[in-house]
Write an enzyme that holds these catalytic residues in place. Structure first.
Site, PDB file in Angstrom:
ATOM      1  N   SER A  50       0.875  -1.162   0.000  1.00  0.00           N
ATOM      2  CA  SER A  50       0.000   0.000   0.000  1.00  0.00           C
ATOM      3  C   SER A  50       0.918   1.218   0.000  1.00  0.00           C
ATOM      4  O   SER A  50       1.763   1.364   0.889  1.00  0.00           O
ATOM      5  CB  SER A  50      -0.883  -0.010   1.248  1.00  0.00           C
ATOM      6  OG  SER A  50      -1.858   1.008   1.137  1.00  0.00           O
ATOM      7  N   GLU A  51       0.783   2.077  -1.021  1.00  0.00           N
ATOM      8  CA  GLU A  51       1.842   3.067  -1.262  1.00  0.00           C
ATOM      9  C   GLU A  51       1.904   4.165  -0.205  1.00  0.00           C
ATOM     10  O   GLU A  51       2.835   4.964  -0.210  1.00  0.00           O
ATOM     11  CB  GLU A  51       1.726   3.655  -2.677  1.00  0.00           C
ATOM     12  CG  GLU A  51       0.507   4.500  -2.952  1.00  0.00           C
ATOM     13  CD  GLU A  51      -0.624   3.690  -3.579  1.00  0.00           C
ATOM     14  OE1 GLU A  51      -0.650   2.458  -3.384  1.00  0.00           O
ATOM     15  OE2 GLU A  51      -1.478   4.298  -4.253  1.00  0.00           O
ATOM     16  N   ASN A  52       0.949   4.211   0.707  1.00  0.00           N
ATOM     17  CA  ASN A  52       1.083   5.160   1.813  1.00  0.00           C
ATOM     18  C   ASN A  52       2.091   4.666   2.859  1.00  0.00           C
ATOM     19  O   ASN A  52       2.339   5.368   3.845  1.00  0.00           O
ATOM     20  CB  ASN A  52      -0.275   5.451   2.457  1.00  0.00           C
ATOM     21  CG  ASN A  52      -1.016   4.207   2.875  1.00  0.00           C
ATOM     22  OD1 ASN A  52      -1.012   3.200   2.175  1.00  0.00           O
ATOM     23  ND2 ASN A  52      -1.664   4.250   4.022  1.00  0.00           N
ATOM     24  N   SER A  92       8.598   4.267   0.398  1.00  0.00           N
ATOM     25  CA  SER A  92       7.554   3.554  -0.339  1.00  0.00           C
ATOM     26  C   SER A  92       7.709   3.764  -1.846  1.00  0.00           C
ATOM     27  O   SER A  92       7.630   2.824  -2.630  1.00  0.00           O
ATOM     28  CB  SER A  92       6.173   4.040   0.126  1.00  0.00           C
ATOM     29  OG  SER A  92       5.166   3.323  -0.531  1.00  0.00           O
TER      30      SER A  92
END
Lengths: 213, 234
Positions: A50-52, A92
Site C-alpha cells: 500500500s503506497e502510503n 515507499s
C-alpha cells in the site's frame, strides 16, 4: 450497473488478473476491480504493498477494531499481517520507482496500442489528482490494466491513441478487459485470449487499437 | 536546548509569517498534525503555500485553513475529499500544483538531504513533464524535479523523547519523516513525550536532529473511510 456487459464480470476479471501473479511477488493493487484481485490469489504467497507506506496489507478489520493509524492508499481502514512492515512515503516510492514491486494492477479510462495509459483526469470535470499512479506505472516491473473494454456508450476504451491526459507513456504491458486479454507488442496489441462466450471477431470489433497477429 | 513546549500556539510562536511555505505530514487524515494546523488557523497567518499529499476534508485537517482562506496554493497529489477545496480551486481563489505522490515525497526527502534536484521517470510524457528539463540516461528519458525546502514543517508522530527522537505508529508514518526533514524549522506534535533514554535507540524512526520544537496533546484521529468485515466471514 452494467448488466448488459458481455464476457467476464468484475469478479471474473479480478480472478483472471490474479492468474498473472506468481508466488513470492510483491504487488500493488489499485482501487476498484484491482482491489478484488486479492480475493483470488488462492495459495500463492503474495505480499500487497500500500503506497502510503506498508507491505503486507491485511483485510478490513472486524467492526470495533478499526485503527485510525492503519489505512490503505484508498484511506480505508485495514489490518496488518505477521509479515507487515511500515515505512515512510519516500521509501515507499523508492521501492516503486526502483523497480522492486513486481507488478501493479490498475484501472484505466483509456489505453492505447503503444501502451499509453490514461486514468487520472478528465478535462473539464472534477480533477482529484494522480496520487501515486504516475509513479507506479513508471516504476513497477509490470503494469496490468483491468478495465471495461468499452464505455457506457459502447465506444472502445482500447484506442489507437489516448484522448485523455496521460498517466504514463508506453507503460502498459497487458490489458485484461471484460472481453479478453491483450498484450502490448511491437506494432499494436496481440490477443492472448478471449473471455468465455466472446469470439476473436467480437473482441476485434470492440477494439479501436491495431490488433496484430 | 529545550524542545518541549506547552501548547501548539507556543510552539509556533515566532515561526509564522504571511506568504510562507509549510510542509505538512499525513496521508488523508491519517497521521496529520491536527493540533498545529488548528493553531495556524487561530494565528491567522495568510497566503500560505502548503505542500501536503492531501488537503484534509471540510472542517478537519488542512480543510480548516481552506475555510478561512489562509491558503494561497497547495502542492498535493490528491485532493478529492474536499468540497471547499474544489470550490475555491474552480473559482480561481486557490492555486494547485499537482505532484505525483512519489515525486512529492522525494522532493521533500531531497530538500532535507541537501539535494536541489533529481531526475525521475515518473511523469515523463505527461503534463507533469511540461516545462521541465528532460535528460536521457542509458536510453531512457527522465525529468528534473526540484528538492523542496520549506520555511516550516509540521509533523505528527506517536511518541517522542525530550530530545525530539521520534517513533511513528503504523501507516501514520507516511509523509511525516520526509516532511520533517525538509523544513528549515520543524515542529512536531505527539501523543506522548517520554524521558530521554526510555526509547530504544535502535527503534527510533527519525532522530531528534530534525526536530526543533515538540508538543504533546490529545488527538481526535478521525477515520476517513471506516471499512470493516463481519466476524462470520472470518
Amino acid at each position: 450497473m452494467a448488466a448488459e456487459t458481455k464476457g467476464w464480470d468484475r469478479n471474473q476479471m479480478a480472478a483472471r488478473a490474479a492468474q498473472e501473479l506468481e508466488d513470492g511477488m510483491y504487488v500493488n493493487l489499485g482501487i476498484g476491480i484491482p482491489t478484488l484481485v486479492a480475493n483470488y490469489v488462492g495459495d500463492k504467497d503474495i505480499t500487497l504493498q500500500s503506497e502510503n507506506g506498508m507491505l503486507g496489507m491485511g483485510p478490513f478489520p472486524y467492526e470495533g477494531e478499526e485503527d485510525p493509524d492503519l489505512i490503505n492508499a484508498g484511506k480505508q481502514t485495514i489490518t496488518e499481517l505477521p509479515r507487515t512492515a511500515y515505512f515512510d512515503s519516500a521509501m515507499s516510492f523508492a521501492m516503486i520507482r526502483g523497480g522492486k514491486i513486481a507488478a501493479a494492477i490498475l484501472g484505466a479510462m483509456e489505453v492505447a496500442e503503444n501502451g499509453d495509459l490514461a486514468n487520472w483526469m478528465i478535462p473539464g470535470k472534477l480533477v482529484k489528482g494522480m496520487g501515486g499512479a504516475m509513479d507506479l506505472v513508471a516504476g513497477v516491473g509490470r503494469v496490468i490494466v483491468v478495465m471495461d473494454h468499452t464505455n457506457k456508450h459502447g465506444d472502445s476504451k482500447v484506442l489507437k491513441e489516448c484522448t485523455l491526459p496521460l498517466t504514463g507513456k508506453g507503460v502498459v504491458d497487458r490489458i485484461i478487459s471484460n472481453l479478453g486479454v491483450l498484450d502490448v507488442v511491437e506494432g499494436g496489441l496481440r490477443i492472448v485470449e478471449t473471455a468465455e462466450g466472446v469470439t476473436r471477431d467480437e473482441l476485434r470489433a470492440a477494439t479501436e487499437a491495431t490488433i496484430v497477429d | 536546548m529545550k524542545k518541549v513546549y506547552g501548547s501548539a500556539a507556543e510552539a509556533l510562536d515566532g515561526l509564522l509569517f504571511d506568504g510562507m511555505l509549510i510542509a505538512a505530514g499525513g496521508f488523508g487524515l491519517c497521521g496529520i498534525p491536527e493540533l498545529l494546523i488548528a493553531a495556524i488557523r487561530d494565528a491567522g497567518t495568510k497566503d500560505l503555500t502548503v505542500a501536503s499529499n492531501n488537503a484534509g476534508v471540510d472542517g478537519f485537517g488542512l480543510g480548516l485553513l481552506l475555510e478561512t482562506k489562509q491558503v494561497k496554493k497547495m502542492i498535493s497529489s490528491y485532493v478529492g475529499e474536499n468540497a471547499e477545496f474544489m470550490r475555491q480551486y474552480l473559482s480561481g481563489e486557490l492555486e494547485l500544483e499537482f505532484n505525483p505522490q512519489g515525486t512529492l515525497a522525494e522532493r521533500m526527502r531531497a530538500g532535507g538531504a541537501g539535494i536541489p534536484g533529481f531526475y525521475t521517470k515518473t511523469g515523463v510524457g505527461t503534463v507533469i513533464a511540461e516545462g521541465k528539463e528532460v535528460k536521457t540516461f542509458d536510453g531512457q528519458d527522465y525529468i528534473l524535479e526540484r528538492g523542496l525546502v520549506a520555511d516550516l514543517s509540521i509533523v505528527k508522530a506517536w511518541k517522542a523523547d525530550e530530545t525530539g527522537n521520534l517513533v511513528f505508529r503504523k501507516s501514520a508514518r507516511n509523509f511525516n519523516p520526509p516532511a520533517a526533514t525538509c523544513g528549515k524549522t520543524c515542529v512536531v506534535e505527539v501523543e506522548e513525550i517520554v524521558p530521554a533514554g526510555s526509547l530504544d535507540p535502535d527503534k527510533i524512526h527519525l532522530p531528534g536532529i530534525y526536530v526543533h520544537r515538540l508538543i504533546q496533546g490529545e488527538h481526535e484521529k478521525r477515520i476517513e473511510q471506516r471499512t470493516t468485515r463481519k466476524r462470520e466471514e472470518a
